[in-house]
Design a protein around this motif. Structure first.
Motif, PDB file in Angstrom:
ATOM      1  N   GLN A 169       0.839  -1.219   0.000  1.00  0.00           N
ATOM      2  CA  GLN A 169       0.000   0.000   0.000  1.00  0.00           C
ATOM      3  C   GLN A 169       0.871   1.267   0.000  1.00  0.00           C
ATOM      4  O   GLN A 169       0.711   2.167   0.820  1.00  0.00           O
ATOM      5  N   ILE A 170       1.785   1.312  -0.942  1.00  0.00           N
ATOM      6  CA  ILE A 170       2.708   2.441  -1.064  1.00  0.00           C
ATOM      7  C   ILE A 170       2.065   3.520  -1.909  1.00  0.00           C
ATOM      8  O   ILE A 170       1.608   3.239  -3.023  1.00  0.00           O
ATOM      9  N   PRO A 171       1.991   4.749  -1.435  1.00  0.00           N
ATOM     10  CA  PRO A 171       1.424   5.839  -2.246  1.00  0.00           C
ATOM     11  C   PRO A 171       2.347   6.155  -3.423  1.00  0.00           C
ATOM     12  O   PRO A 171       3.508   5.754  -3.458  1.00  0.00           O
ATOM     13  N   ASN A 172       1.814   6.890  -4.389  1.00  0.00           N
ATOM     14  CA  ASN A 172       2.606   7.278  -5.554  1.00  0.00           C
ATOM     15  C   ASN A 172       2.555   8.796  -5.719  1.00  0.00           C
ATOM     16  O   ASN A 172       1.488   9.340  -5.995  1.00  0.00           O
ATOM     17  N   PRO A 173       3.670   9.534  -5.553  1.00  0.00           N
ATOM     18  CA  PRO A 173       4.991   9.001  -5.231  1.00  0.00           C
ATOM     19  C   PRO A 173       5.061   8.505  -3.784  1.00  0.00           C
ATOM     20  O   PRO A 173       4.303   8.957  -2.941  1.00  0.00           O
ATOM     21  N   GLY A 174       5.970   7.566  -3.549  1.00  0.00           N
ATOM     22  CA  GLY A 174       6.078   6.995  -2.218  1.00  0.00           C
ATOM     23  C   GLY A 174       7.490   6.557  -1.903  1.00  0.00           C
ATOM     24  O   GLY A 174       8.373   6.554  -2.755  1.00  0.00           O
ATOM     25  N   LEU A 175       7.678   6.169  -0.639  1.00  0.00           N
ATOM     26  CA  LEU A 175       9.023   5.851  -0.168  1.00  0.00           C
ATOM     27  C   LEU A 175       8.965   4.655   0.768  1.00  0.00           C
ATOM     28  O   LEU A 175       8.073   4.563   1.618  1.00  0.00           O
ATOM     29  N   ILE A 176       9.911   3.691   0.603  1.00  0.00           N
ATOM     30  CA  ILE A 176      10.005   2.587   1.554  1.00  0.00           C
ATOM     31  C   ILE A 176      11.458   2.417   1.978  1.00  0.00           C
ATOM     32  O   ILE A 176      12.391   2.802   1.257  1.00  0.00           O
ATOM     33  N   LEU A 177      11.638   1.843   3.153  1.00  0.00           N
ATOM     34  CA  LEU A 177      12.957   1.434   3.641  1.00  0.00           C
ATOM     35  C   LEU A 177      12.962  -0.091   3.653  1.00  0.00           C
ATOM     36  O   LEU A 177      12.172  -0.724   4.350  1.00  0.00           O
ATOM     37  N   TYR A 178      13.850  -0.693   2.841  1.00  0.00           N
ATOM     38  CA  TYR A 178      13.905  -2.148   2.693  1.00  0.00           C
ATOM     39  C   TYR A 178      15.206  -2.661   3.285  1.00  0.00           C
ATOM     40  O   TYR A 178      16.289  -2.300   2.832  1.00  0.00           O
ATOM     41  N   ASP A 179      15.093  -3.508   4.314  1.00  0.00           N
ATOM     42  CA  ASP A 179      16.265  -4.086   4.978  1.00  0.00           C
ATOM     43  C   ASP A 179      16.275  -5.584   4.671  1.00  0.00           C
ATOM     44  O   ASP A 179      15.502  -6.361   5.247  1.00  0.00           O
ATOM     45  N   LYS A 223       2.155  11.139   1.795  1.00  0.00           N
ATOM     46  CA  LYS A 223       2.420  11.284   0.365  1.00  0.00           C
ATOM     47  C   LYS A 223       3.571  12.253   0.172  1.00  0.00           C
ATOM     48  O   LYS A 223       3.592  13.333   0.747  1.00  0.00           O
ATOM     49  N   LEU A 224       4.548  11.864  -0.663  1.00  0.00           N
ATOM     50  CA  LEU A 224       5.735  12.692  -0.857  1.00  0.00           C
ATOM     51  C   LEU A 224       5.436  13.885  -1.737  1.00  0.00           C
ATOM     52  O   LEU A 224       4.758  13.769  -2.755  1.00  0.00           O
ATOM     53  N   ASN A 225       5.952  15.029  -1.326  1.00  0.00           N
ATOM     54  CA  ASN A 225       5.934  16.214  -2.179  1.00  0.00           C
ATOM     55  C   ASN A 225       7.323  16.345  -2.795  1.00  0.00           C
ATOM     56  O   ASN A 225       8.248  16.858  -2.182  1.00  0.00           O
ATOM     57  N   ILE A 226       7.474  15.848  -4.025  1.00  0.00           N
ATOM     58  CA  ILE A 226       8.799  15.770  -4.645  1.00  0.00           C
ATOM     59  C   ILE A 226       9.374  17.158  -4.897  1.00  0.00           C
ATOM     60  O   ILE A 226      10.578  17.361  -4.924  1.00  0.00           O
ATOM     61  N   GLN A 227       8.517  18.149  -5.059  1.00  0.00           N
ATOM     62  CA  GLN A 227       9.003  19.495  -5.344  1.00  0.00           C
ATOM     63  C   GLN A 227       9.507  20.207  -4.092  1.00  0.00           C
ATOM     64  O   GLN A 227      10.136  21.254  -4.179  1.00  0.00           O
ATOM     65  N   SER A 228       9.211  19.648  -2.921  1.00  0.00           N
ATOM     66  CA  SER A 228       9.614  20.298  -1.678  1.00  0.00           C
ATOM     67  C   SER A 228      11.120  20.274  -1.506  1.00  0.00           C
ATOM     68  O   SER A 228      11.787  19.308  -1.837  1.00  0.00           O
ATOM     69  N   LYS A 229      11.666  21.358  -0.967  1.00  0.00           N
ATOM     70  CA  LYS A 229      13.098  21.418  -0.696  1.00  0.00           C
ATOM     71  C   LYS A 229      13.473  20.499   0.465  1.00  0.00           C
ATOM     72  O   LYS A 229      14.594  20.039   0.574  1.00  0.00           O
ATOM     73  N   VAL A 230      12.522  20.264   1.358  1.00  0.00           N
ATOM     74  CA  VAL A 230      12.770  19.352   2.472  1.00  0.00           C
ATOM     75  C   VAL A 230      12.222  17.987   2.089  1.00  0.00           C
ATOM     76  O   VAL A 230      11.050  17.846   1.770  1.00  0.00           O
ATOM     77  N   PHE A 231      13.068  16.980   2.097  1.00  0.00           N
ATOM     78  CA  PHE A 231      12.653  15.666   1.630  1.00  0.00           C
ATOM     79  C   PHE A 231      11.618  15.047   2.555  1.00  0.00           C
ATOM     80  O   PHE A 231      10.780  14.260   2.137  1.00  0.00           O
TER      81      PHE A 231
END
Length: 526
Positions: A492-502, A514-522
């Motif tokens: 259930q990853i949003p698009n755009p989205g981010l995961i940490l895979y170990d 939900k990621l705001n790719i245009q944001s200066k802060v990641f």
């Protein structure tokens, strides 16, 4: 550190050797007027001033806090930066609680009559003036506390004492009258009913009688808000913390604090105080807050410089030596150049704050140089001061970067961030095209993978800042989500989205926002 001055005239007053000890005592009782006297040893005028203060104490001890500081016995840690002892001695100062925080009022004439007049003029009045019958009626209609009314021509000392003691628990009103008498009205069942008081008009007698009418203050909400201050300190992004405690009216001094752009104000609203208070926490020290005294920007800056450790190197010889060794050094240089006669303290305060910030101090060495020699100024191409510049190594070359914008906190912060970005080149953002490439990156290496799913163009600067923030402990990659629909649906990853895979722990953590790719802060926390 406390000691008694060995003079025959002094019987009661404790003479201090620490300015900050006095401030702490004022902090514990901020609603009263305080009188602060600075003296020196073997000085006849100082002895007379202390004797005068002792006479003043016999009448005003319950309504005015009295302090004596011996500047000749000042503790070693305070000698170099306590401006109060660098002026004419003896020196007397009233510290006056106001709606904008504590203010200083200097005593120019040392006499008992002058001290009495100053008290009448400066002491806070914890009561309301009732001028006519209309105000008298509305006073009862607008208050849901028990009310004490004093009829008199001039407020006696016991009136100050009792109104201070029950501040915010009872309402006190004063009516101008040639005869002095008192009326007490209990608030019960939504009404004010007069009750008879037959005791003496003295603080001790009145305190015992009025205690049963005093409204109990609920401090649970204040304690909850106090916990918010601790959370702000733990999650702070590098700014100073000031605790703004107030009842209804906020302090105007907050605007002065905000003007620096480097202070986070935490509001705490409490019913048990009348005048607003500002408490400033030392920067980079694990010590308690200090009551902020003053009303001007200069007072604020002086206090902040006293509450931060000095981590600016001021030796030109050390700077020159560092420049010669910069290629082999692991810490790069940021320099503030100033003229010798400069009275601007904001650039120094900003750089001192950065030098005490662990994020910057690990990578950068900070210098403050006043009146550098002509060769040094020529080397840095400096034509005017104050001026902030830097030397750093990028891809094997020594580079100079100048702050070309105005010297303020935000501009300096962005300036240093750009230096950090250049000297800490993170690992490249990977873009695996096949399952095998993915396995090599995320399974054969021992580092967890940060995987960004996005069809949009990536903000590389934002990614780089995030890589630096988490110390480069991960493999970073960008994957086109249209090729990974099953993974997106499964987790259930949003698009755009981010995961940490170990891979080693067989664990997948999904960033739900939900990621705001245009944001200066990641905007990620790993």
């Amino acid at each position: 550190m406390i000691f008694f001055l060995l003079l025959p005239a002094i019987q009661c007053l404790i003479v201090r050797s620490s300015y900050f000890e006095i401030l702490k005592e004022i902090q514990q009782d901020p609603i009263r007027l305080s009188l602060f006297l600075q003296i020196e040893d073997q000085d006849e005028i100082s002895e007379k001033a202390v004797s005068l203060l002792e006479q003043f104490e016999t009448k005003y001890s319950n309504v005015c806090n009295l302090f004596v500081l011996n500047c000749d016995q000042l503790v070693l840690s305070e000698k170099s930066h306590i401006p109060t002892c660098q002026q004419q001695i003896p020196r007397g100062i009233f510290i006056v609680p106001t709606v904008n925080g504590p203010q200083e009022h200097q005593i120019t004439i040392f006499s008992l009559d002058e001290l009495n007049k100053s008290f009448q003029k400066l002491a806070p009045q914890r009561w309301d003036i009732i001028k006519d019958d209309q105000e008298y009626q509305s006073y009862f209609a607008n208050n849901q506390k028990s009310i004490i009314i004093l009829y008199c021509s001039e407020a006696p000392i016991w009136w100050y004492e009792i109104s201070y003691h029950f501040v915010n628990q009872l309402k006190f009103g004063l009516v101008n009258d040639s005869e002095e008498y008192l009326k007490v009205f209990e608030y019960k069942d939504g009404k004010h009913q007069q009750v008879q008081y037959k005791g003496a008009k003295r603080f001790q007698s009145l305190r015992s009688f009025l205690q049963k009418f005093a409204k109990v203050i609920d401090k649970k909400n204040a304690e909850k808000q106090q916990n918010n201050v601790l959370e702000h300190k733990q999650n702070n992004t590098g700014k100073w913390i000031i605790e703004h405690v107030y009842n209804e009216r906020r302090s105007d001094y907050v605007k002065v604090c905000n003007s620096l752009g480097m202070i986070e104000i935490v509001d705490i609203q409490r019913q048990d105080i009348q005048m607003p208070q500002l408490w400033i926490y030392p920067y980079g020290r694990n010590t308690g807050a200090q009551l902020l005294v003053g009303s001007h920007l200069g007072h604020l800056i002086d206090t902040m410089l006293e509450l931060i450790n000095n981590k600016l190197e001021r030796s030109q010889l050390v700077l020159v030596s560092h420049i010669k060794e910069i290629l082999s050094s692991d810490r790069y240089i940021v320099v503030l150049f100033e003229s010798q006669e400069s009275e601007q303290l904001i650039p120094e305060l900003i750089l001192q704050t950065m030098a005490n910030n662990q994020e910057y101090s690990q990578e950068l060495k900070f210098y403050q140089i006043r009146e550098g020699d002509s060769d040094l100024l020529k080397q840095f191409q400096i034509t005017k001061t104050p001026f902030i510049t830097s030397l750093y190594v990028s891809q094997g070359k020594v580079e100079q970067g100048d702050l070309t914008t105005q010297i303020n906190y935000q501009n300096v912060l962005e300036f240093l961030d750009q230096i950090i970005l250049k000297i800490k080149l993170p690992k490249k953002l990977q873009n695996p095209k096949t399952q095998k490439e993915f396995e090599i990156l995320c399974q054969q290496q021992k580092l967890p993978c940060v995987i960004l799913f996005s069809r949009h163009e990536i903000d590389i600067d934002a990614v780089t800042k995030s890589q630096i923030k988490v110390k480069n402990k991960y493999v970073w990659m960008h994957v086109d989500p249209k090729c990974q629909n099953k993974i997106l649906q499964k987790y259930q990853i949003p698009n755009p989205g981010l995961i940490l895979y170990d891979h080693q722990e067989l664990r997948v953590s999904v960033m739900n926002e939900k990621l705001n790719i245009q944001s200066k802060v990641f905007g990620i926390r790993l």
